[in-house]
Enzyme design. Structure first.
Site, PDB file in Angstrom:
ATOM      1  N   GLU A 327      -7.637 -14.176  13.017  1.00  0.00           N
ATOM      2  CA  GLU A 327      -7.922 -12.806  12.593  1.00  0.00           C
ATOM      3  C   GLU A 327      -9.165 -12.720  11.707  1.00  0.00           C
ATOM      4  O   GLU A 327      -9.075 -12.387  10.533  1.00  0.00           O
ATOM      5  CB  GLU A 327      -6.723 -12.248  11.811  1.00  0.00           C
ATOM      6  CG  GLU A 327      -5.429 -12.309  12.578  1.00  0.00           C
ATOM      7  CD  GLU A 327      -4.230 -11.912  11.736  1.00  0.00           C
ATOM      8  OE1 GLU A 327      -3.269 -11.397  12.321  1.00  0.00           O
ATOM      9  OE2 GLU A 327      -4.250 -12.102  10.514  1.00  0.00           O
ATOM     10  N   PRO A 328     -10.329 -13.006  12.239  1.00  0.00           N
ATOM     11  CA  PRO A 328     -11.536 -12.937  11.406  1.00  0.00           C
ATOM     12  C   PRO A 328     -11.954 -11.489  11.144  1.00  0.00           C
ATOM     13  O   PRO A 328     -11.897 -10.647  12.035  1.00  0.00           O
ATOM     14  CB  PRO A 328     -12.589 -13.640  12.277  1.00  0.00           C
ATOM     15  CG  PRO A 328     -12.146 -13.335  13.683  1.00  0.00           C
ATOM     16  CD  PRO A 328     -10.624 -13.346  13.636  1.00  0.00           C
ATOM     17  N   GLY A 329     -12.343 -11.228   9.929  1.00  0.00           N
ATOM     18  CA  GLY A 329     -12.901  -9.922   9.584  1.00  0.00           C
ATOM     19  C   GLY A 329     -14.312 -10.112   9.056  1.00  0.00           C
ATOM     20  O   GLY A 329     -15.309  -9.795   9.703  1.00  0.00           O
ATOM     21  N   ARG A 371     -17.558  -5.250  -4.537  1.00  0.00           N
ATOM     22  CA  ARG A 371     -17.197  -6.672  -4.567  1.00  0.00           C
ATOM     23  C   ARG A 371     -17.693  -7.406  -5.813  1.00  0.00           C
ATOM     24  O   ARG A 371     -16.969  -8.239  -6.346  1.00  0.00           O
ATOM     25  CB  ARG A 371     -17.641  -7.370  -3.284  1.00  0.00           C
ATOM     26  CG  ARG A 371     -16.856  -6.864  -2.050  1.00  0.00           C
ATOM     27  CD  ARG A 371     -17.079  -7.725  -0.830  1.00  0.00           C
ATOM     28  NE  ARG A 371     -16.553  -9.059  -0.979  1.00  0.00           N
ATOM     29  CZ  ARG A 371     -17.261 -10.133  -1.253  1.00  0.00           C
ATOM     30  NH1 ARG A 371     -18.580 -10.056  -1.364  1.00  0.00           N
ATOM     31  NH2 ARG A 371     -16.689 -11.301  -1.415  1.00  0.00           N
ATOM     32  N   TYR A 375     -14.601  -8.987  -7.479  1.00  0.00           N
ATOM     33  CA  TYR A 375     -14.442 -10.431  -7.235  1.00  0.00           C
ATOM     34  C   TYR A 375     -15.530 -11.257  -7.907  1.00  0.00           C
ATOM     35  O   TYR A 375     -15.645 -12.442  -7.608  1.00  0.00           O
ATOM     36  CB  TYR A 375     -14.487 -10.735  -5.729  1.00  0.00           C
ATOM     37  CG  TYR A 375     -13.587  -9.911  -4.871  1.00  0.00           C
ATOM     38  CD1 TYR A 375     -12.193 -10.002  -5.001  1.00  0.00           C
ATOM     39  CD2 TYR A 375     -14.098  -9.035  -3.923  1.00  0.00           C
ATOM     40  CE1 TYR A 375     -11.359  -9.248  -4.203  1.00  0.00           C
ATOM     41  CE2 TYR A 375     -13.265  -8.276  -3.110  1.00  0.00           C
ATOM     42  CZ  TYR A 375     -11.904  -8.389  -3.251  1.00  0.00           C
ATOM     43  OH  TYR A 375     -11.075  -7.644  -2.463  1.00  0.00           O
ATOM     44  N   CYS A 402     -21.619   4.810 -14.473  1.00  0.00           N
ATOM     45  CA  CYS A 402     -21.405   4.737 -15.916  1.00  0.00           C
ATOM     46  C   CYS A 402     -20.520   3.555 -16.264  1.00  0.00           C
ATOM     47  O   CYS A 402     -19.437   3.715 -16.839  1.00  0.00           O
ATOM     48  CB  CYS A 402     -20.783   6.037 -16.407  1.00  0.00           C
ATOM     49  SG  CYS A 402     -21.810   7.446 -16.029  1.00  0.00           S
ATOM     50  N   GLU A 403     -20.952   2.389 -15.879  1.00  0.00           N
ATOM     51  CA  GLU A 403     -20.235   1.150 -16.186  1.00  0.00           C
ATOM     52  C   GLU A 403     -21.293   0.088 -16.381  1.00  0.00           C
ATOM     53  O   GLU A 403     -22.168  -0.074 -15.521  1.00  0.00           O
ATOM     54  CB  GLU A 403     -19.376   0.683 -14.989  1.00  0.00           C
ATOM     55  CG  GLU A 403     -18.340   1.647 -14.512  1.00  0.00           C
ATOM     56  CD  GLU A 403     -17.037   1.560 -15.281  1.00  0.00           C
ATOM     57  OE1 GLU A 403     -16.810   0.531 -15.943  1.00  0.00           O
ATOM     58  OE2 GLU A 403     -16.276   2.525 -15.229  1.00  0.00           O
ATOM     59  N   TYR A 432     -16.169  -5.336   3.834  1.00  0.00           N
ATOM     60  CA  TYR A 432     -15.561  -5.019   2.538  1.00  0.00           C
ATOM     61  C   TYR A 432     -16.516  -4.313   1.578  1.00  0.00           C
ATOM     62  O   TYR A 432     -16.363  -4.425   0.361  1.00  0.00           O
ATOM     63  CB  TYR A 432     -14.979  -6.289   1.886  1.00  0.00           C
ATOM     64  CG  TYR A 432     -13.969  -6.981   2.776  1.00  0.00           C
ATOM     65  CD1 TYR A 432     -12.758  -6.364   3.070  1.00  0.00           C
ATOM     66  CD2 TYR A 432     -14.239  -8.216   3.356  1.00  0.00           C
ATOM     67  CE1 TYR A 432     -11.835  -6.972   3.906  1.00  0.00           C
ATOM     68  CE2 TYR A 432     -13.316  -8.832   4.195  1.00  0.00           C
ATOM     69  CZ  TYR A 432     -12.122  -8.200   4.455  1.00  0.00           C
ATOM     70  OH  TYR A 432     -11.212  -8.808   5.290  1.00  0.00           O
TER      71      TYR A 432
HETATM   72  C1  LIG Z   1      -7.721  -9.653   5.220  1.00  0.00           C
HETATM   73  C2  LIG Z   1      -6.983 -10.306   6.297  1.00  0.00           C
HETATM   74  C3  LIG Z   1      -7.673 -10.912   7.345  1.00  0.00           C
HETATM   75  C4  LIG Z   1      -9.176 -10.999   7.385  1.00  0.00           C
HETATM   76  O1  LIG Z   1      -9.695 -11.771   6.361  1.00  0.00           O
HETATM   77  P1  LIG Z   1     -11.253 -12.167   6.402  1.00  0.00           P
HETATM   78  O2  LIG Z   1     -11.442 -12.934   5.152  1.00  0.00           O
HETATM   79  O3  LIG Z   1     -12.032 -10.912   6.434  1.00  0.00           O
HETATM   80  O4  LIG Z   1     -11.454 -12.985   7.630  1.00  0.00           O
HETATM   81  C5  LIG Z   1      -6.949 -11.445   8.373  1.00  0.00           C
HETATM   82  N1  LIG Z   1      -5.594 -11.403   8.378  1.00  0.00           N
HETATM   83  C6  LIG Z   1      -4.888 -10.832   7.376  1.00  0.00           C
HETATM   84  C7  LIG Z   1      -3.424 -10.804   7.451  1.00  0.00           C
HETATM   85  C8  LIG Z   1      -5.554 -10.271   6.306  1.00  0.00           C
HETATM   86  O5  LIG Z   1      -4.862  -9.719   5.313  1.00  0.00           O
END
Ligand SMILES: *Cc1c(COP(=O)(O)O)cnc(C)c1O
Length: 491
Positions: A327-329, A371, A375, A402-403, A432
């Site tokens: 599940e890459p985002g 971010r 983070y 204003c931070e 993100y």
């Molecule tokens: C956030 C998330 C992802 C994606 O994470 P990345 O760091 O963007 O690859 C995949 N699976 C689950 C369950 C997540 O919560």
């Protein structure tokens, strides 16, 4: 000031003084970026000056080809690496990283499925025309309404996260007269980030069901969840096990260790119930470079390293290999996008006797990129509209909120003559950033401009207007007229 190009005393150790401040470091300025004859940064051939003129700043600029290439490269890397083990691979784009109907369309056209984590994300994926069978729904606290929507449209998998949810979902599925395809989110006790992973006995976090029993001799919460799903098999079709171990991961070991533990649970399930769960999901978290400090490995190398680790875990098992999903985002969306800002105020402050820091304020900030605040994330930037031969000066790029923590780029060397009206390009803001954007200080959120492979530009999400800002305030009678009413007549 720094005519000698010496390292600045306030600069972090990893930040080198650029030999050529106009250079686009290929680590973060991936292939879509070039400089044209005028020195202007281009995205797939389109000058950022042109993008700024047409769409204003700040703007998110998204390179369609890069997004598609990274989606395809990810899928092919894992398919190629795991095919020899007889493992079929599916890739789900983690849409929370960046979700618009256009983006989801690119992901699915490149052969990816789509992960969603709320009813809203699911609604966008459905609005994009994604086949519901290719959509997954996640979340540690899904509402009954969200689960009902998922059942009604027939999503391909619902990742359950608690015993209470298993009960709620089975009840809803019976009401709807369907059988819900489910995965169980387990916490394998592996936490991975960047180069390191830590394997801990217990995970102190809200997601998933632990693989470790609360007391010796008891079943683990994960095993108890499997039992609950199997008992409710009239309403639930238990497809498999799911885990997600972290973010910004640069190595295969954490995934390998998580897989080993999840496959052991799959083994235990087969031994106890004679049920072979067909699917295992190893989540996302594949890292990208934000600055020269990061050294991510190619995804093909990570997939290649994971294969023998999986082979090892599977060898011990008599069971057929499961289908694996990822599940890459960030990996896909991050490097596909950048943010273009206009410089406003430039200020040099004295931090200690003889030690100065230059603050460059831009027309956005923590509302379009949370971010750094959230983070402590690092970014970099270049002067986008021209090349300068002035000596580089250590600079901090800050927003207009204003931070005092409203930082966009903590430390970067930028030419000494950066001035109001210049454009700055901050790369790797595709993931993100828009997703986490806010209206803090009532800044209208930027739009997203996509650049097609042929250089055609398109606003895939339009910029917010002041009318948008006023639209939900129930005390405003005429949002569109509220400002114009005060406009000075044209002279
Ligand atoms: C956030 C998330 C992802 C994606 O994470 P990345 O760091 O963007 O690859 C995949 N699976 C689950 C369950 C997540 O919560």
């Amino acid at each position: 000031m720094s005519e000698t190009f010496e390292t600045h005393p306030l600069a972090p150790a990893w930040l080198a003084v650029p030999a050529d401040p106009a250079e686009l470091d290929p680590l973060v300025f991936t292939r879509q970026y070039t400089r044209d004859a005028d020195g202007c940064v281009c995205v797939s051939g389109v000058p950022v000056t042109e993008l700024a003129r047409q769409h204003g700043t700040p703007s998110y600029v998204l390179d369609e080809r890069t997004f598609r290439e990274r989606a395809r490269a990810f899928r092919e890397a894992f398919e190629d690496a795991l095919r020899p083990l007889g493992i079929e691979v599916a890739v789900y784009y983690a849409s929370k990283a960046l979700l618009t109907t256009a983006v989801v369309g690119w992901a699915t056209e490149e052969g990816l499925n789509v992960d969603t984590a709320s009813g809203g994300e699911l609604a966008v994926a459905l609005a994009a025309g994604v086949d519901p069978a290719r959509i997954a729904l996640h979340g540690n606290n899904k509402s009954a309404a969200e689960l009902e929507l998922a059942l009604r449209v027939g999503v391909g998998r619902i990742v359950v996260d608690s015993l209470a949810e298993i009960e709620l979902l089975s009840g809803l599925a019976r009401d709807w007269g369907t059988r819900a395809p489910v995965m169980i989110r387990v916490t394998p006790g592996v936490h991975a980030s960047t180069h390191e992973f830590i394997a801990t006995a217990h995970e102190d976090q809200k997601f998933g069901l632990s693989l470790n029993p609360a007391r010796d001799g008891e079943d683990s919460p994960a095993l108890t969840a499997v039992a609950a799903c199997l008992e409710a098999s009239d309403a639930l079709d238990l497809r498999g096990l799911h885990c997600h171990i972290g973010s910004q991961i640069f190595a295969a070991e954490g995934f390998g260790q998580a897989a080993e533990r999840v496959l052991a649970l799959r083994e235990a399930v087969a031994a106890r119930w004679d049920v072979v769960l067909p699917e295992v999901d190893l989540g996302g978290g594949h890292g990208v470079a934000y600055t020269a400090e990061d050294a991510p490995r190619e995804v093909a190398a990570i997939a290649g390293d994971l294969a023998p680790l999986l082979a090892e875990s599977l060898k011990a098992s008599e069971l057929p290999a499961p289908h694996l999903s990822f599940e890459p985002g960030r990996y896909i969306a991050g490097p596909s996008g950048c943010t273009v800002y206009t410089v406003g105020t430039v200020k040099t402050v004295t931090v200690a006797p003889g030690v100065q820091r230059r603050y460059i304020s831009v027309d956005g900030g923590m509302s379009d990129n949370a971010r750094p605040v959230l983070y402590d994330a690092d970014y970099t930037a270049v002067l986008g509209n021209r090349v300068s031969h002035e000596a580089p000066v250590l600079s901090r790029v800050v927003g207009k909120h204003c931070e005092s923590g409203d930082v966009v780029v903590k430390d970067v060397y930028l030419p000494g003559d950066v001035a109001a009206g210049d454009l700055l390009v901050v790369p790797v803001t595709g993931a993100y950033c828009w997703a986490l954007s806010s209206n803090y200080n009532w800044l209208p959120r930027p739009g997203i401009v996509s650049v097609a492979p042929d250089g055609a530009t398109r606003e895939i999400v339009r910029r917010e207007t002041v009318t948008d800002l006023l639209a939900r305030d129930t005390g405003v009678v005429d949002p569109a007229g509220a400002i114009t009413a005060h406009a000075r007549p044209a002279s």
